[in-house]
Scaffold this motif. Structure first.
Motif, PDB file in Angstrom:
ATOM      1  N   LEU A 228     -12.586 -11.574   5.928  1.00  0.00           N
ATOM      2  CA  LEU A 228     -11.972 -12.220   4.768  1.00  0.00           C
ATOM      3  C   LEU A 228     -13.025 -12.595   3.724  1.00  0.00           C
ATOM      4  N   LYS A 229     -14.218 -12.876   4.165  1.00  0.00           N
ATOM      5  CA  LYS A 229     -15.292 -13.248   3.247  1.00  0.00           C
ATOM      6  C   LYS A 229     -15.901 -12.042   2.544  1.00  0.00           C
ATOM      7  N   ASP A 230     -16.067 -10.928   3.279  1.00  0.00           N
ATOM      8  CA  ASP A 230     -16.869  -9.813   2.773  1.00  0.00           C
ATOM      9  C   ASP A 230     -16.069  -8.594   2.326  1.00  0.00           C
ATOM     10  N   TYR A 231     -14.825  -8.458   2.772  1.00  0.00           N
ATOM     11  CA  TYR A 231     -14.065  -7.251   2.485  1.00  0.00           C
ATOM     12  C   TYR A 231     -13.223  -7.415   1.221  1.00  0.00           C
ATOM     13  N   THR A 232     -12.867  -6.282   0.625  1.00  0.00           N
ATOM     14  CA  THR A 232     -11.877  -6.262  -0.452  1.00  0.00           C
ATOM     15  C   THR A 232     -10.498  -6.472   0.169  1.00  0.00           C
ATOM     16  N   ILE A 233      -9.750  -7.422  -0.332  1.00  0.00           N
ATOM     17  CA  ILE A 233      -8.420  -7.707   0.212  1.00  0.00           C
ATOM     18  C   ILE A 233      -7.390  -7.654  -0.903  1.00  0.00           C
TER      19      ILE A 233
ATOM     20  N   VAL B   8      -6.636  -3.719   8.698  1.00  0.00           N
ATOM     21  CA  VAL B   8      -8.087  -3.661   8.529  1.00  0.00           C
ATOM     22  C   VAL B   8      -8.579  -2.221   8.501  1.00  0.00           C
ATOM     23  N   ASP B   9      -9.399  -1.913   7.519  1.00  0.00           N
ATOM     24  CA  ASP B   9     -10.157  -0.659   7.465  1.00  0.00           C
ATOM     25  C   ASP B   9     -11.630  -1.034   7.415  1.00  0.00           C
ATOM     26  N   HIS B  10     -12.297  -1.037   8.586  1.00  0.00           N
ATOM     27  CA  HIS B  10     -13.703  -1.431   8.640  1.00  0.00           C
ATOM     28  C   HIS B  10     -14.594  -0.460   7.872  1.00  0.00           C
ATOM     29  N   LYS B  11     -14.230   0.821   7.902  1.00  0.00           N
ATOM     30  CA  LYS B  11     -15.079   1.849   7.278  1.00  0.00           C
ATOM     31  C   LYS B  11     -15.255   1.596   5.785  1.00  0.00           C
ATOM     32  N   HIS B  12     -14.173   1.218   5.109  1.00  0.00           N
ATOM     33  CA  HIS B  12     -14.217   0.997   3.661  1.00  0.00           C
ATOM     34  C   HIS B  12     -14.205  -0.489   3.309  1.00  0.00           C
ATOM     35  N   LYS B  13     -14.307  -1.339   4.338  1.00  0.00           N
ATOM     36  CA  LYS B  13     -14.304  -2.788   4.140  1.00  0.00           C
ATOM     37  C   LYS B  13     -13.105  -3.215   3.290  1.00  0.00           C
ATOM     38  N   LEU B  14     -11.936  -2.820   3.768  1.00  0.00           N
ATOM     39  CA  LEU B  14     -10.691  -3.034   3.033  1.00  0.00           C
ATOM     40  C   LEU B  14      -9.684  -3.751   3.913  1.00  0.00           C
ATOM     41  N   LEU B  15      -9.024  -4.753   3.351  1.00  0.00           N
ATOM     42  CA  LEU B  15      -7.933  -5.468   4.004  1.00  0.00           C
ATOM     43  C   LEU B  15      -6.682  -5.325   3.150  1.00  0.00           C
ATOM     44  N   TYR B  16      -5.572  -5.037   3.783  1.00  0.00           N
ATOM     45  CA  TYR B  16      -4.306  -4.863   3.069  1.00  0.00           C
ATOM     46  C   TYR B  16      -3.238  -5.704   3.737  1.00  0.00           C
ATOM     47  N   CYS B  17      -2.639  -6.614   2.995  1.00  0.00           N
ATOM     48  CA  CYS B  17      -1.503  -7.375   3.501  1.00  0.00           C
ATOM     49  C   CYS B  17      -0.225  -6.613   3.170  1.00  0.00           C
TER      50      CYS B  17
ATOM     51  N   LEU C  57      -5.719 -17.489   0.996  1.00  0.00           N
ATOM     52  CA  LEU C  57      -6.708 -16.421   1.086  1.00  0.00           C
ATOM     53  C   LEU C  57      -7.146 -15.996  -0.310  1.00  0.00           C
ATOM     54  N   ASN C  58      -8.375 -15.547  -0.415  1.00  0.00           N
ATOM     55  CA  ASN C  58      -8.955 -15.167  -1.705  1.00  0.00           C
ATOM     56  C   ASN C  58      -8.747 -13.677  -1.963  1.00  0.00           C
ATOM     57  N   TYR C  59      -7.604 -13.325  -2.547  1.00  0.00           N
ATOM     58  CA  TYR C  59      -7.283 -11.919  -2.790  1.00  0.00           C
ATOM     59  C   TYR C  59      -8.128 -11.347  -3.921  1.00  0.00           C
ATOM     60  N   THR C  60      -8.748 -10.195  -3.640  1.00  0.00           N
ATOM     61  CA  THR C  60      -9.558  -9.507  -4.633  1.00  0.00           C
ATOM     62  C   THR C  60      -8.685  -8.852  -5.695  1.00  0.00           C
ATOM     63  N   PHE C  61      -7.545  -8.304  -5.259  1.00  0.00           N
ATOM     64  CA  PHE C  61      -6.708  -7.516  -6.165  1.00  0.00           C
ATOM     65  C   PHE C  61      -5.241  -7.788  -5.855  1.00  0.00           C
ATOM     66  N   ILE C  62      -4.470  -8.001  -6.911  1.00  0.00           N
ATOM     67  CA  ILE C  62      -3.021  -8.186  -6.815  1.00  0.00           C
ATOM     68  C   ILE C  62      -2.351  -6.973  -7.445  1.00  0.00           C
ATOM     69  N   GLY C  63      -1.727  -6.155  -6.628  1.00  0.00           N
ATOM     70  CA  GLY C  63      -0.989  -5.013  -7.149  1.00  0.00           C
ATOM     71  C   GLY C  63       0.451  -5.383  -7.432  1.00  0.00           C
ATOM     72  N   HIS C  64       1.108  -4.585  -8.261  1.00  0.00           N
ATOM     73  CA  HIS C  64       2.532  -4.748  -8.534  1.00  0.00           C
ATOM     74  C   HIS C  64       3.247  -3.437  -8.240  1.00  0.00           C
ATOM     75  N   TYR C  65       4.429  -3.536  -7.689  1.00  0.00           N
ATOM     76  CA  TYR C  65       5.227  -2.360  -7.372  1.00  0.00           C
ATOM     77  C   TYR C  65       5.495  -1.519  -8.615  1.00  0.00           C
ATOM     78  N   GLU C  66       5.640  -2.194  -9.741  1.00  0.00           N
ATOM     79  CA  GLU C  66       5.973  -1.505 -10.988  1.00  0.00           C
ATOM     80  C   GLU C  66       4.827  -0.626 -11.496  1.00  0.00           C
ATOM     81  N   THR C  67       3.616  -0.885 -11.048  1.00  0.00           N
ATOM     82  CA  THR C  67       2.447  -0.104 -11.474  1.00  0.00           C
ATOM     83  C   THR C  67       1.710   0.430 -10.249  1.00  0.00           C
ATOM     84  N   ILE C  68       2.469   0.825  -9.226  1.00  0.00           N
ATOM     85  CA  ILE C  68       1.891   1.158  -7.937  1.00  0.00           C
ATOM     86  C   ILE C  68       0.909   2.314  -8.014  1.00  0.00           C
ATOM     87  N   SER C  69       1.202   3.359  -8.795  1.00  0.00           N
ATOM     88  CA  SER C  69       0.310   4.517  -8.860  1.00  0.00           C
ATOM     89  C   SER C  69      -1.039   4.137  -9.455  1.00  0.00           C
TER      90      SER C  69
END
Length: 304
Positions: free
Chosen positions: A131-136, A67-76, A224-236
């Motif tokens: 989970l409702k309000d943050y970017t995850i 959890v990053d409350h400052k930027h409203k960010l969740l990272y699994c 969970l309702n993920y906002t963004f799905i990253g891929h290792y192949e395009t990590i940058s």
């Protein structure tokens, strides 16, 4: 020119973000939102098609979400998918570190219990509000590449953390899955073969350690309702997009890939029978289906 980011809840559009388009080297525009739509559709189709589908959860099952409350960010975080560098990023974002070069943050510190706040440490109403309000977001990787990376790091390296894995798991694997294992082999636990490791997973399951537990079980992507799905192949590129989405300060995401795991995949999987590969695929099938990975490069055809 703008990029459009869709946050999709299964079956309905619930949020829309618009931020400036990044222009990569070479002068061509990138449209990460377009790839993101494809990944979100893949996730929804995968969740619809796998029998396990969504799972209920409580706060204890959110142990991998930072959890990053400052930027409203969740990272699994997912081990062996650049999670050390993402944890370093979270430390800077949350003020736990003032490092300007993220590589200067020791990996041991990034992985320490006190480096980041976990969603599981909040009470259920607080966790649900986040989970409702943050970017995850999460970052996926080809399941077999991630598995091979875990094997090489934990059973072939001579790092202190590897010594723990060789003692904790290696001795058991050699004793149980190596015919005529010597006492010295069992005592060492340091020379587990890839096939022995795979046999251990096939016989005893993939849930004994987070480094080879499927992403489906770590991050609950069908619940969970993920906002963004990253891929290792395009990590940058994905890192830039995510950090822009939450208004993060300028951060250069460190990319440290030295293992050449993808190039070694065929070599290691040649040690397995087609039966072993099919069984291993079945074990990680949700991750293949949810994140759009296949076996064409490895086998020349897909098993799905």
């Amino acid at each position: 020119m703008f990029n459009i980011y869709f946050k999709i809840k299964f079956g309905s559009l619930i949020a829309l973000l618009i931020i400036p388009t990044a222009i990569p080297e070479g002068g061509k525009y990138q449209y990460p939102w377009l790839e993101q739509i494809s990944r979100q559709e893949q996730l929804m189709l995968g969740c619809d098609n796998i029998s396990k589908m969504s799972r209920s959860f409580n706060t204890s099952s959110l142990d991998h979400i930072l959890v990053d409350h400052k930027h409203k960010l969740l990272y699994c975080y997912v081990p062996k998918v650049a999670c050390t560098n993402w944890k370093r990023v979270l430390m800077v974002l949350t003020g736990e570190s003032n490092a300007t070069n993220l590589i200067d943050i020791p990996a041991s510190l990034a992985h320490s219990e006190n480096s980041s706040l976990k969603l599981s440490q909040l009470d259920l109403p607080q966790a649900q509000s986040c989970l409702k309000d943050y970017t995850i977001f999460l970052v996926a990787r080809h399941p077999f590449e991630r598995l091979l990376s875990a094997y090489r790091n934990k059973f072939m390296d001579s790092l202190p953390s590897s010594k723990y894995f060789q003692s904790r798991y290696g001795r058991h694997i050699i004793r149980k899955y190596r015919p005529h294992a010597t006492i010295s082999d069992i005592k060492s636990g340091a020379n587990v073969t890839f096939r022995e490791f795979v046999l251990y997973l096939l016989k005893e399951g993939a849930f004994s350690n987070e480094h080879w537990t499927p992403i489906y079980n770590l991050c609950l992507p069908c619940s969970l309702n993920y906002t963004f799905i990253g891929h290792y192949e395009t990590i940058s590129e994905d890192a830039k997009t995510i950090l822009n989405m939450v208004g993060a300060p300028p951060i250069t995401f460190p990319v440290t890939r030295y293992g050449h795991t993808k190039e070694r995949l065929k070599y290691y999987f040649q040690q397995l029978s087609i039966h072993d590969i099919k069984a291993l695929y079945k074990l990680y099938e949700p991750d293949f289906k949810l994140f759009g990975y296949g076996l064409e490069d490895l086998l020349g055809y897909d098993l799905a």
